[in-house]
Write a protein that holds these residues in place. Structure first.
Motif, PDB file in Angstrom:
ATOM      1  N   PRO B 138       0.854  -1.209   0.000  1.00 52.32           N
ATOM      2  CA  PRO B 138       0.000   0.000   0.000  1.00 52.32           C
ATOM      3  C   PRO B 138       0.879   1.245   0.000  1.00 52.32           C
ATOM      4  CG  PRO B 138      -0.027  -1.051   2.166  1.00 52.32           C
ATOM      5  CD  PRO B 138       0.874  -1.870   1.294  1.00 52.32           C
ATOM      6  N   LEU B 139       1.218   1.691  -1.216  1.00 55.84           N
ATOM      7  CA  LEU B 139       2.245   2.711  -1.449  1.00 55.84           C
ATOM      8  C   LEU B 139       2.111   3.996  -0.639  1.00 55.84           C
ATOM      9  CD1 LEU B 139       2.119   2.430  -5.311  1.00 55.84           C
ATOM     10  CD2 LEU B 139       4.136   1.986  -3.945  1.00 55.84           C
ATOM     11  N   MET B 140       0.875   4.353  -0.272  1.00 52.80           N
ATOM     12  CA  MET B 140       0.687   5.622   0.396  1.00 52.80           C
ATOM     13  C   MET B 140       1.074   5.574   1.877  1.00 52.80           C
ATOM     14  SD  MET B 140      -0.001   7.093  -2.281  1.00 52.80           S
ATOM     15  CE  MET B 140      -0.260   8.782  -1.741  1.00 52.80           C
ATOM     16  N   ASN B 141       1.236   4.371   2.405  1.00 59.01           N
ATOM     17  CA  ASN B 141       1.696   4.256   3.793  1.00 59.01           C
ATOM     18  C   ASN B 141       3.199   4.525   3.847  1.00 59.01           C
ATOM     19  OD1 ASN B 141      -0.886   3.370   4.065  1.00 59.01           O
ATOM     20  ND2 ASN B 141      -0.383   1.342   4.853  1.00 59.01           N
ATOM     21  N   LYS B 142       3.621   5.148   4.940  1.00 57.57           N
ATOM     22  CA  LYS B 142       5.035   5.483   5.032  1.00 57.57           C
ATOM     23  C   LYS B 142       5.890   4.213   5.011  1.00 57.57           C
ATOM     24  CE  LYS B 142       8.441   8.134   7.478  1.00 57.57           C
ATOM     25  NZ  LYS B 142       8.963   8.425   8.825  1.00 57.57           N
ATOM     26  N   THR B 143       5.480   3.193   5.762  1.00 58.36           N
ATOM     27  CA  THR B 143       6.184   1.914   5.721  1.00 58.36           C
ATOM     28  C   THR B 143       5.198   0.808   5.387  1.00 58.36           C
ATOM     29  OG1 THR B 143       5.823   1.414   8.058  1.00 58.36           O
ATOM     30  CG2 THR B 143       7.783   2.692   7.527  1.00 58.36           C
ATOM     31  N   ARG B 144       5.667  -0.168   4.638  1.00 57.32           N
ATOM     32  CA  ARG B 144       4.823  -1.304   4.266  1.00 57.32           C
ATOM     33  C   ARG B 144       5.627  -2.585   4.458  1.00 57.32           C
ATOM     34  NH1 ARG B 144       6.049   3.178   0.787  1.00 57.32           N
ATOM     35  NH2 ARG B 144       6.324   1.805  -1.002  1.00 57.32           N
ATOM     36  N   ASP B 145       4.986  -3.588   5.071  1.00 59.52           N
ATOM     37  CA  ASP B 145       5.664  -4.854   5.315  1.00 59.52           C
ATOM     38  C   ASP B 145       5.257  -5.908   4.287  1.00 59.52           C
ATOM     39  OD1 ASP B 145       6.969  -3.851   7.491  1.00 59.52           O
ATOM     40  OD2 ASP B 145       5.715  -4.825   8.985  1.00 59.52           O
ATOM     41  N   ILE B 146       6.243  -6.539   3.690  1.00 57.42           N
ATOM     42  CA  ILE B 146       5.978  -7.683   2.824  1.00 57.42           C
ATOM     43  C   ILE B 146       6.740  -8.877   3.381  1.00 57.42           C
ATOM     44  CG2 ILE B 146       5.548  -6.246   0.793  1.00 57.42           C
ATOM     45  CD1 ILE B 146       8.360  -7.017  -0.206  1.00 57.42           C
ATOM     46  N   SER B 147       6.518 -10.061   2.810  1.00 58.94           N
ATOM     47  CA  SER B 147       7.151 -11.271   3.337  1.00 58.94           C
ATOM     48  C   SER B 147       8.395 -11.673   2.550  1.00 58.94           C
ATOM     49  CB  SER B 147       6.173 -12.457   3.295  1.00 58.94           C
ATOM     50  OG  SER B 147       5.110 -12.265   4.193  1.00 58.94           O
ATOM     51  N   VAL B 148       9.415 -12.094   3.282  1.00 59.74           N
ATOM     52  CA  VAL B 148      10.514 -12.841   2.671  1.00 59.74           C
ATOM     53  C   VAL B 148      10.075 -14.297   2.678  1.00 59.74           C
ATOM     54  CG1 VAL B 148      12.911 -13.597   2.901  1.00 59.74           C
ATOM     55  CG2 VAL B 148      12.281 -11.229   3.433  1.00 59.74           C
ATOM     56  N   ILE B 149       9.833 -14.852   1.500  1.00 64.45           N
ATOM     57  CA  ILE B 149       9.212 -16.179   1.402  1.00 64.45           C
ATOM     58  C   ILE B 149      10.218 -17.296   1.141  1.00 64.45           C
ATOM     59  CG2 ILE B 149       6.978 -15.260   0.679  1.00 64.45           C
ATOM     60  CD1 ILE B 149       7.753 -15.936  -2.226  1.00 64.45           C
ATOM     61  N   GLY B 150      11.483 -16.932   0.975  1.00 63.00           N
ATOM     62  CA  GLY B 150      12.491 -17.957   0.756  1.00 63.00           C
ATOM     63  C   GLY B 150      13.786 -17.327   0.303  1.00 63.00           C
ATOM     64  N   GLY B 151      14.812 -18.160   0.213  1.00 67.52           N
ATOM     65  CA  GLY B 151      16.093 -17.659  -0.246  1.00 67.52           C
ATOM     66  C   GLY B 151      16.986 -18.798  -0.679  1.00 67.52           C
ATOM     67  N   THR B 152      18.039 -18.434  -1.397  1.00 69.57           N
ATOM     68  CA  THR B 152      18.993 -19.442  -1.882  1.00 69.57           C
ATOM     69  C   THR B 152      20.411 -18.928  -1.633  1.00 69.57           C
ATOM     70  OG1 THR B 152      19.167 -18.521  -4.126  1.00 69.57           O
ATOM     71  CG2 THR B 152      17.368 -20.068  -3.716  1.00 69.57           C
ATOM     72  N   GLY B 153      21.395 -19.802  -1.790  1.00 73.03           N
ATOM     73  CA  GLY B 153      22.794 -19.404  -1.618  1.00 73.03           C
ATOM     74  C   GLY B 153      23.049 -18.912  -0.206  1.00 73.03           C
ATOM     75  N   ASP B 154      23.614 -17.722  -0.074  1.00 78.19           N
ATOM     76  CA  ASP B 154      23.895 -17.164   1.257  1.00 78.19           C
ATOM     77  C   ASP B 154      22.625 -16.998   2.084  1.00 78.19           C
ATOM     78  OD1 ASP B 154      26.477 -16.956   0.407  1.00 78.19           O
ATOM     79  OD2 ASP B 154      26.528 -14.769   0.316  1.00 78.19           O
ATOM     80  N   PHE B 155      21.489 -16.976   1.406  1.00 74.00           N
ATOM     81  CA  PHE B 155      20.218 -16.750   2.097  1.00 74.00           C
ATOM     82  C   PHE B 155      19.340 -17.992   2.079  1.00 74.00           C
ATOM     83  CE2 PHE B 155      21.878 -12.945   0.083  1.00 74.00           C
ATOM     84  CZ  PHE B 155      22.132 -12.178   1.209  1.00 74.00           C
ATOM     85  N   PHE B 156      20.023 -19.117   2.005  1.00 71.90           N
ATOM     86  CA  PHE B 156      19.373 -20.434   1.987  1.00 71.90           C
ATOM     87  C   PHE B 156      18.242 -20.538   3.000  1.00 71.90           C
ATOM     88  CE2 PHE B 156      19.350 -24.837   3.652  1.00 71.90           C
ATOM     89  CZ  PHE B 156      19.108 -25.539   2.495  1.00 71.90           C
ATOM     90  N   MET B 157      17.031 -20.790   2.488  1.00 68.98           N
ATOM     91  CA  MET B 157      15.857 -21.077   3.323  1.00 68.98           C
ATOM     92  C   MET B 157      15.414 -19.899   4.200  1.00 68.98           C
ATOM     93  SD  MET B 157      14.532 -24.139   2.836  1.00 68.98           S
ATOM     94  CE  MET B 157      13.758 -24.721   4.341  1.00 68.98           C
ATOM     95  N   ALA B 158      15.877 -18.718   3.882  1.00 73.13           N
ATOM     96  CA  ALA B 158      15.539 -17.554   4.702  1.00 73.13           C
ATOM     97  C   ALA B 158      14.038 -17.286   4.736  1.00 73.13           C
ATOM     98  CB  ALA B 158      16.264 -16.325   4.163  1.00 73.13           C
ATOM     99  N   ARG B 159      13.565 -16.822   5.861  1.00 70.82           N
ATOM    100  CA  ARG B 159      12.211 -16.275   5.985  1.00 70.82           C
ATOM    101  C   ARG B 159      12.271 -15.015   6.832  1.00 70.82           C
ATOM    102  NH1 ARG B 159       7.824 -18.696   8.424  1.00 70.82           N
ATOM    103  NH2 ARG B 159       6.447 -17.651   6.961  1.00 70.82           N
ATOM    104  N   GLY B 160      11.331 -14.092   6.576  1.00 70.25           N
ATOM    105  CA  GLY B 160      11.329 -12.889   7.366  1.00 70.25           C
ATOM    106  C   GLY B 160      10.344 -11.877   6.859  1.00 70.25           C
TER     107      GLY B 160
END
Lengths: 187, 187, 187
Positions: B138-160
């Motif tokens: 929601p672009l008009m909000n100063k901050t917006r949270d989205i999900s880190v749904i996965g990662g590979t390499g240095d970020f293997f299996m990351a969530r956040g």
């Protein structure tokens, strides 16, 4: 004396464990959800005449398609963007508790099937935050399971499964989906 | 004698536990991230005249839209593909440390809101691998949270969770997003 | 006496632990997958002449593109929807064991790179359920890692990494991807 020391060790161990395993609530052996919710959302597709009421629109289509009528061949190739009201019951006119926002894309020629990427966005006294979904939606099945791939705010780091059911549809303009959300990772 | 045996049991137990709970680093009771990073990425939308500099382009639009100007009604229905440079500070001309690649799709008529699916792709001495994101913005909000749904390499299996902030924008051609990434599952 | 009580405490502790850590099978310290599978999927892009055999179609394209030929500049901006057969070996004509359904979107002007959102959908005696994927696919690399972001049915709550390899391609109409799926969270 040694017995007392061993008891002490156990207590230290216990308190250590209560920290290290605090973490997400998981009830996994039994697959019992840590949180369950039911919502409905309502999709009214733009058809060239309903701009005022429409909550979604075709924004991509195959060479043989267009953007005011869902394409033949089970809509294969139609990409639809939506911003649908979420309600607690199956009444389109109930007070919305949030918005379902994202897209679906019909991806099969033989039968109705779509791929979904969307979020439930809440900003009420009851719920603040979002739940993010992705997965295949074989529309002709009575129930279809997609993944809860993450969440924010009240649904921080959520994971789970959402079961979709087509609760009603009218021609190719309106449909209503019942969504049973079961979270299996709650933080 | 029994006391000694019970101490032995505790030690066996402890070593067993250190294996079974080795797993992902979780600091969840406290919601303290296991890794935090800040990046900026820079999006220059193709407008018919800036092919050389543009890093993104409209590739889907509603019936009433086109592909060189973002549509009225808060761009509802515009699908934009991007390959944006990632920098460590807010300077477009800083040396990129990776690329932000994926899409956003404006999904609301009343206000600016988009749905994002994209990755940060790194291939430098500092970071190798990718971080995958999805969620409502929601672009008009100063901050917006989205999900880190996965990662590979240095970020293997990351969530956040990643917090987006619009750091700057120029008309409808350039914007810069600050992205605060907080991982809560690190492997 | 106390020694016996402490032994009892240990046993209680042990049985408590076996419940609280039952949960997902994780072999993370070592990054050893809890499940590994190899599949191939086959993509035949619609080119205006192959409607019968095509398993995918261009449904979005930049201003300078069209929907029967992948665009120049490394297809930047082309959005392709697919419903591809999954096979156990690299033969297009082998009996499909499922369908790969979703989309890819070419997102870079300089080299071939795409962003993928799709599912493997199984409904056979061997596998029932779906595996959901998302991530960046830098096509020119021999192997590319994307994320398994969730699953349903037999793959309930799955997470992991899938390694894609282009196994074959013919011009711009056919390609075959080998997919090595490694799950690191199995429920």
């Amino acid at each position: 004396m040694e017995a007392k020391r061993s008891l002490l060790a156990i207590f230290l161990l216990l308190s250590f464990l209560s920290i290290s395993t605090a973490a997400p609530t998981r009830k996994t052996g039994t697959r019992k959800p840590c949180k369950s919710m039911v919502f409905y959302f309502h999709d009214i597709i733009y058809n060239g005449h309903n701009a005022k009421n429409a909550t979604s629109a075709i924004v991509g289509s195959p060479q043989w398609g267009n953007k005011t009528i869902l394409t033949g061949q089970n809509h294969f190739g139609d990409l639809v963007v939506f911003d649908d009201p979420i309600t607690l019951d199956n009444n389109l006119h109930s007070k919305p508790v949030g918005r379902a926002q994202g897209f679906y894309i019909y991806d099969k020629k033989d039968i109705f099937t779509a791929w979904l990427g969307f979020s439930f966005v809440f900003n009420s006294t009851q719920h603040k935050g979002s739940i993010n979904f992705a997965g295949a939606d074989p529309l002709m099945n009575k129930t279809r399971d997609i993944s809860v791939i993450g969440g924010t705010g009240d649904f921080f780091m959520a994971r789970g499964v959402a079961t979709l059911m087509t609760d009603a549809f009218e021609g190719e303009v309106y449909f209503r989906l019942r969504t049973d959300i079961n979270l299996f990772e709650c933080w």
